[in-house]
Motif scaffolding. Structure first.
Motif, PDB file in Angstrom:
ATOM      1  N   ARG A   1      10.105  12.045 -10.062  1.00 12.54           N
ATOM      2  CA  ARG A   1      10.383  10.614 -10.489  1.00 12.54           C
ATOM      3  C   ARG A   1      10.881   9.699  -9.377  1.00 12.54           C
ATOM      4  NH1 ARG A   1      14.625   7.923 -13.549  1.00 12.54           N
ATOM      5  NH2 ARG A   1      15.913   9.440 -13.068  1.00 12.54           N
ATOM      6  N   MET A   2      10.362   8.723  -9.232  1.00 13.14           N
ATOM      7  CA  MET A   2      10.879   7.796  -8.009  1.00 13.14           C
ATOM      8  C   MET A   2      11.863   6.808  -8.793  1.00 13.14           C
ATOM      9  SD  MET A   2      10.163   6.344  -5.084  1.00 13.14           S
ATOM     10  CE  MET A   2       8.694   6.707  -4.294  1.00 13.14           C
ATOM     11  N   THR A   3      12.964   7.311  -8.281  1.00 12.98           N
ATOM     12  CA  THR A   3      14.085   6.329  -8.653  1.00 12.98           C
ATOM     13  C   THR A   3      14.423   5.333  -7.992  1.00 12.98           C
ATOM     14  OG1 THR A   3      15.741   7.436  -7.085  1.00 12.98           O
ATOM     15  CG2 THR A   3      15.439   8.518  -9.587  1.00 12.98           C
ATOM     16  N   THR A   4      15.479   4.355  -8.380  1.00 10.56           N
ATOM     17  CA  THR A   4      15.585   3.145  -7.537  1.00 10.56           C
ATOM     18  C   THR A   4      16.035   3.369  -6.195  1.00 10.56           C
ATOM     19  OG1 THR A   4      16.482   2.219  -9.679  1.00 10.56           O
ATOM     20  CG2 THR A   4      16.700   1.077  -7.883  1.00 10.56           C
TER      21      THR A   4
ATOM     22  N   LEU B   1      10.964  13.124   2.368  1.00  9.60           N
ATOM     23  CA  LEU B   1      10.531  14.119   3.422  1.00  9.60           C
ATOM     24  C   LEU B   1       9.560  15.115   2.568  1.00  9.60           C
ATOM     25  CD1 LEU B   1      13.528  14.628   5.943  1.00  9.60           C
ATOM     26  CD2 LEU B   1      11.197  13.653   6.516  1.00  9.60           C
ATOM     27  N   GLN B   2       9.878  15.713   1.519  1.00 14.58           N
ATOM     28  CA  GLN B   2       9.318  16.750   1.005  1.00 14.58           C
ATOM     29  C   GLN B   2       7.988  16.501   0.402  1.00 14.58           C
ATOM     30  OE1 GLN B   2      11.671  18.952  -1.794  1.00 14.58           O
ATOM     31  NE2 GLN B   2      13.051  19.874  -0.315  1.00 14.58           N
ATOM     32  N   LEU B   3       7.902  15.088  -0.195  1.00 14.67           N
ATOM     33  CA  LEU B   3       6.583  14.816  -0.663  1.00 14.67           C
ATOM     34  C   LEU B   3       5.543  14.191   0.496  1.00 14.67           C
ATOM     35  CD1 LEU B   3       7.328  12.475  -3.884  1.00 14.67           C
ATOM     36  CD2 LEU B   3       6.023  14.557  -3.579  1.00 14.67           C
ATOM     37  N   GLY B   4       6.194  14.290   1.536  1.00 13.12           N
ATOM     38  CA  GLY B   4       5.470  13.795   2.951  1.00 13.12           C
ATOM     39  C   GLY B   4       5.269  12.302   3.064  1.00 13.12           C
ATOM     40  N   LEU B   5       6.086  11.573   2.248  1.00 14.27           N
ATOM     41  CA  LEU B   5       6.039  10.098   2.342  1.00 14.27           C
ATOM     42  C   LEU B   5       6.578   9.324   3.533  1.00 14.27           C
ATOM     43  CD1 LEU B   5       6.906   9.512  -1.624  1.00 14.27           C
ATOM     44  CD2 LEU B   5       4.871   8.955  -0.379  1.00 14.27           C
ATOM     45  N   ILE B   6       7.517  10.183   4.044  1.00 15.85           N
ATOM     46  CA  ILE B   6       8.301   9.954   5.392  1.00 15.85           C
ATOM     47  C   ILE B   6       8.167  11.031   6.340  1.00 15.85           C
ATOM     48  CG2 ILE B   6       9.808   7.941   4.283  1.00 15.85           C
ATOM     49  CD1 ILE B   6      12.234  10.031   4.557  1.00 15.85           C
TER      50      ILE B   6
ATOM     51  N   ALA C   1       0.734  -1.258   0.102  1.00 15.29           N
ATOM     52  CA  ALA C   1       0.024  -0.036  -0.024  1.00 15.29           C
ATOM     53  C   ALA C   1       1.005   1.317  -0.156  1.00 15.29           C
ATOM     54  CB  ALA C   1      -0.697   0.042   1.156  1.00 15.29           C
ATOM     55  N   ALA C   2       1.940   1.238   0.746  1.00 10.58           N
ATOM     56  CA  ALA C   2       3.041   2.338   0.869  1.00 10.58           C
ATOM     57  C   ALA C   2       3.330   2.872  -0.521  1.00 10.58           C
ATOM     58  CB  ALA C   2       3.788   2.236   2.091  1.00 10.58           C
TER      59      ALA C   2
ATOM     60  N   ALA D   1       3.039   5.901  -2.602  1.00 14.05           N
ATOM     61  CA  ALA D   1       4.126   6.860  -3.362  1.00 14.05           C
ATOM     62  C   ALA D   1       4.304   6.916  -4.863  1.00 14.05           C
ATOM     63  CB  ALA D   1       5.513   6.089  -2.731  1.00 14.05           C
ATOM     64  N   ASN D   2       4.013   5.978  -5.492  1.00 12.94           N
ATOM     65  CA  ASN D   2       3.968   5.954  -6.814  1.00 12.94           C
ATOM     66  C   ASN D   2       3.060   6.831  -7.661  1.00 12.94           C
ATOM     67  OD1 ASN D   2       6.510   4.434  -7.833  1.00 12.94           O
ATOM     68  ND2 ASN D   2       5.447   2.559  -6.979  1.00 12.94           N
TER      69      ASN D   2
END
Ligand code: ZN
Ligand code: ZN
Ligand code: ZN
Length: 169
Positions: free
Chosen positions: A35-38, A84-89, A20-21, A25-26
């Motif tokens: 872009r969600m890099t590796t 952090l900036q995206l608020g994902l963590i 779900a996380a 995120a994607n």
């Protein structure tokens, strides 16, 4: 409204938390056209491998292992900043450690219940707390910009365990 803390601190299908996380995120990345890099995704995965917050140093070690090559600290910090900036963590200040956010891209309380025994941290959404803090700030003519509430105690599993040992004595 109280969400998530019971679930986090009890046995649950953690694979669902992880998938779900990553889906959230994607979705958020495509919505924000970033872009969600590796590396970024790996750091997010590592932070979601359990509900234990991880420090940057631990992340660096685990990331090097996962990607099977040495990873320099700036690379880790850049990935952390992005998430952090995206608020994902979130960063939990007193632990100087990071944790995945279960409800990114929404207004919430940044309220963490951290178990002082096993170290797991549950993020809880609690609406009333926000309005209380807002009105306290308003009364003090204080412009509230951010908040982070850290509650320390025993999670349901650890307090159950403790009761068991108490009974044995
Ligand atoms: Zn979980
Ligand atoms: Zn959050
Ligand atoms: Zn615990």
């Amino acid at each position: 409204m109280l969400t998530n803390s019971r679930l986090v601190h009890q046995p649950h299908d953690h694979g669902r938390c992880i998938s779900a996380a990553l889906t959230r995120a994607n979705d958020l990345c495509s919505e924000q056209k970033v872009r969600m890099t590796t590396t970024r995704e790996s750091v997010l995965r590592l932070l979601w491998q359990s509900h234990q917050p991880l420090g940057a140093y631990q992340l660096q070690g685990q990331l090097s292992e996962l990607l099977n090559k040495p990873i320099a600290p700036p690379t880790v910090y850049r990935a952390i900043d992005f998430l952090l900036q995206l608020g994902l963590i979130h960063r939990i200040p007193s632990l100087n450690a990071y944790i995945g956010c279960p409800f990114p891209n929404s207004e919430h309380s940044n309220l963490f219940m951290i178990c002082s025994q096993c170290g797991s941290a549950a993020e809880v959404a609690h609406n009333t707390i926000n309005s209380m803090l807002q009105s306290a700030s308003d009364k003090a003519n204080f412009t509230l910009q951010s908040q982070c509430l850290e509650l320390f105690g025993l999670c349901p599993q650890c307090s159950e365990h403790r009761e068991d040992t108490d009974n044995e004595q």
